[in-house]
Design an enzyme around this catalytic site. Sequence first.
Site, short mmCIF file in Angstrom:
data_model
loop_
_atom_site.label_atom_id
_atom_site.label_comp_id
_atom_site.label_asym_id
_atom_site.label_seq_id
_atom_site.Cartn_x
_atom_site.Cartn_y
_atom_site.Cartn_z
N GLU A 59 1.17 -0.46 -4.99
CA GLU A 59 0.13 0.83 -5.40
C GLU A 59 0.82 2.17 -5.12
OE1 GLU A 59 -3.31 3.60 -3.55
OE2 GLU A 59 -1.69 2.86 -2.33
N ASP A 83 0.68 -0.97 0.01
CA ASP A 83 0.09 -0.04 0.11
C ASP A 83 0.84 1.53 0.08
OD1 ASP A 83 -2.58 1.28 0.62
OD2 ASP A 83 -1.59 1.80 2.40
#
Length: 484
Positions: free
Chosen positions: A262, A232
């Site tokens: 990400e 993340d």
Amino acid sequence: MKNGVMLQYFEWNMPNTGELWKELKRDAAHLHDIGVTSVWIPPAYKAHEQQDEGYGTYDLYDLGEFDQKGTVRTKYGTKQELHEMIEELHKYQICVYLDAVMNHKAGADYTEKFMAREVCPEQREEAKTEPYEIEGWTGFDFPGRGERYSAFKWHWYHFSGVDYDVSRKKEGIFQIVGEGKAWSEGVDGENGNYDFLMCADIDFDHPDVIQEMKNWGIWVARELNLDGMRLDAIKHINDLFVKNFLEAVRADQGDQFYAVGEYWKNDKETLDEYLSHVEYKIDLFDVPLHYNFYQASQEGEKFDMRELLKDTLVKAHPALAVTFVDNHDSQKNSSLESQVKDWFKPLAYGLILLQKEGYPCVFYGDYYGVKGVASPHHKIIDILLEVRCKYAYGEQQDYFNHPSTVGFVRMGDEKHPEAGLALLLSNGKDGEKTMNVGKKRQGEIWYEVTGNRSEKITIDAEGNGTFPVSGGKLAVWVKCEENL
Ligand code: CA
């Protein structure tokens, strides 16, 4: 990873019932049947409150096992249920990727006093104040877990910034000051330096932190028998740490341990640069492709479909791109809202599920639905997944040569000589396109599998077919089954 398909098994508005791990376990056989080969599961560890989606991480070592933050389970269930779900998915050869939220921590157990300076939100290298003493939520001692799995206790000097001064009840971005303290290098350049995102920002230049986070990565991969991770918010984390973290986990788990990051930026050059910094050891979500879909869906027939793959990761680094249509952040009312309009979703899924390049990721919200309301795209995704399994093989020939009607063919391969397909996408009027599916296919009768067209097409002596597509729709043509 031949014709692999990832499924993101959550959306932003899942009910806080603790049922997701059980639901996913029950779904394992079905997911196998439809051709899903991996599942991206949400953050599975204790957040600052039970209903949190998991991105407000409190304790990475509490996988729904300890009574902390007023709950044993997480939003999605208990550690036991998590184990059972993963075991079931593995029975069906479905890989499990955990969402790893490492940028920040939330819900500290107590406050600490330390020196900090407030910085400008738009220019984080610019101080708004001289350093002064603030009181921040930075003390984590995990009373419910104690020293099980890790004895590490977090203090202010393990962080680089916080978003709140308790003593003055003041919100802001407070950069922690002290020996060796600075925003990390190797983060995104937006706002001067985009190290800080939210909550208590972890300092990835602190040697004890680096070691602790590597320890966690190795521990959680072993503990849950993971096949990979989705990392993340990596544009807010020192890229050198990400590279070293993956090396450490792979040294323990093997090089096949999968990772997708990400890096949320609609800019191919930035993604290029990032990949070079981490030595191409990680896949990235194709954010530029998502934004092309978003723009195309907004502009309707004004969008030039020849540009649909322009400046995308899947064009630049086909082997490293995870292609997707929407996710929990882009969906309506989320932090990075840019939801692709419904009319375009079948076209976008047709492209990512049938093209040769990219590792496609289907979003739970598009397959099952959002807030318990069934998705209108369930059926078309099922059809496309089946086509992917049966027909999406061999080389691809692109026909991105008309502003409103584009397409490609897949030629089939030695193992799948009867496979191959023709995909067309139209954002304007009804159209057609003559495409070559190979001389060997002459005389074959092809039909359209989504139900948008009912005629049959005969492949001519040169291997050409003239395939129609309805306005604003997709058409997927394959050889008629009865001829097989
Ligand atoms: Ca950070």
